[in-house]
Write an enzyme that holds these catalytic residues in place. Sequence first.
Site, PDB file in Angstrom:
ATOM      1  CB  THR A   9      29.984  36.867  46.785  1.00  0.00           C
ATOM      2  OG1 THR A   9      29.908  35.453  46.983  1.00  0.00           O
ATOM      3  CG2 THR A   9      30.539  37.161  45.401  1.00  0.00           C
ATOM      4  CB  ALA A  10      33.830  33.808  48.882  1.00  0.00           C
ATOM      5  CB  ALA A  48      39.384  35.242  49.718  1.00  0.00           C
ATOM      6  CG  ASP A  99      26.092  32.665  59.265  1.00  0.00           C
ATOM      7  OD1 ASP A  99      25.303  32.227  60.120  1.00  0.00           O
ATOM      8  OD2 ASP A  99      25.784  32.840  58.075  1.00  0.00           O
ATOM      9  CE  LYS A 151      23.352  26.808  58.147  1.00  0.00           C
ATOM     10  NZ  LYS A 151      22.798  28.089  58.620  1.00  0.00           N
ATOM     11  N   GLY A 202      28.437  35.885  56.343  1.00  0.00           N
ATOM     12  CA  GLY A 202      29.661  36.072  55.578  1.00  0.00           C
ATOM     13  C   GLY A 202      29.356  36.134  54.093  1.00  0.00           C
ATOM     14  N   GLY A 203      30.150  36.894  53.355  1.00  0.00           N
ATOM     15  CA  GLY A 203      29.940  36.998  51.921  1.00  0.00           C
ATOM     16  C   GLY A 203      28.672  37.742  51.590  1.00  0.00           C
ATOM     17  CG  ASP A 204      25.311  38.758  48.319  1.00  0.00           C
ATOM     18  OD1 ASP A 204      25.266  40.000  48.278  1.00  0.00           O
ATOM     19  OD2 ASP A 204      24.329  38.034  48.052  1.00  0.00           O
ATOM     20  CG  MET A 213      30.895  25.919  50.801  1.00  0.00           C
ATOM     21  SD  MET A 213      29.112  25.926  51.124  1.00  0.00           S
ATOM     22  CE  MET A 213      28.456  26.380  49.505  1.00  0.00           C
ATOM     23  CB  ILE A 220      26.170  34.364  46.389  1.00  0.00           C
ATOM     24  CG1 ILE A 220      25.668  35.472  45.453  1.00  0.00           C
ATOM     25  CG2 ILE A 220      27.081  33.400  45.625  1.00  0.00           C
ATOM     26  CD1 ILE A 220      26.764  36.265  44.778  1.00  0.00           C
TER      27      ILE A 220
END
Length: 309
Positions: free
Chosen positions: A153-154, A234, A70, A92, A123-125, A205, A128
Site C-alpha cells: 500500500t502507498a 512514492a 486502474d 478513476k 494500485g497499492g493494496d 487522497m 486499503i
Amino acid sequence: MTDSSAFIATLPPNDLSNKKCVVNALNTPLNRAAAKVGIVHLVGAGSGDPELLTLKALRIMQRADVVLYDSLVSEDILDMCEPTAEKIFVGKRRANHALPQEGINELLVKHALAGKTVVRLKGGDPFIFGRGGEELQEVVRHGIFFESIPGITAASAAASSAGIPLTHRDHAQAVKFVTAYKKSGAPNNNYDEHLDSTQTVVFYMGLHQLDELTEGLIAAGRDSATPFAVISHASLPTQQLLIGTLGSIAKQQAEAKLPTPALLIMGDVVTLYHEFADYNLGAFGKRAVCNIKQSITDKHLIPTFESIA
C-alpha cells in the site's frame, strides 16, 4: 526491464484445483455447473515500482485472459501481464472516472461468467481504500470464486522510500490510515479522532484539501508544530518530498506544488527523516524538498548513489 520469466518458471505451480477447499466446493452438486466459470483475481500492483510487485501477483498476471487496470498501475507493471490478454482501462482519478464503479463490477462478472481468468489490477493494496471489498461483493453474488493478492500500500511504500518509519517505540505506538473523502465525496472531517500524539496518521487522497485538513486539525486541538510530510509519487524515480509541520505544510505545498498521487504523514516519526536522509539508499536520486526551519527556501537534491565518494 529485468526478464523474470526463467525464475518464475521454476516456482511451484499455484493451481487452485489442488487446494482441497476449492475442490470440495466445486464437487458439490450445486457448484459442478459453475466449474466452467472463470476466476477473478484481485491483484495489488503496489506503489508503481515494478520491483515491489509480489511474485504471486506476477505469476497470476502472466496467466490472465482479461486485465482490468486502474490509472495508478504503471506501464512497466502492465507490460508484465500476459501479452495476449485483453487489457481494459477502468481507472478513476479525482472527478474523472473512465467507468463508474457499477460498470467495473459488471465487467468483472461478465468476463468471469464467460469462463475467463480475470485479473483486477489495482494500485497499492486492493483492500486499503481500493474498493476491493465492494467489487468482491458483486463477484460472489454471482457465484464466482475469487483470489485476493495483496500489494504494498502507498503508506508503506512512501514511508519506506522516504525513511519515515510508521511506528517507532519512542515516537508512535500506533498507526492510522485515513481517507480524506467519504463515499459521498464529502470531506472526511472527523478531526477530533486524530489528536493522539502517540499515533502516526496517514492521509490518503488528501493533497487537494490540504488547507482545510490542516486548519481543521489545528482547530480541533492538534499542535501546529506536529511534524508533517507530503510524499508524491512514492517509490518512483519522480518521487518528491516536503517536510514541515502541521502549521507550515500547506504554505510549503502552495509554493512547491508537488503533484498527485501523494500521501500525507503526520506525527513525530516524521522527524526521523532528517536522521536517516544522508544514508537512505531508497531516497537517492529522488528530488527532496526539505526545510528543517519550516520554510521552503532551502531545497536540495539528494545525490545519486554513484556520486558518493
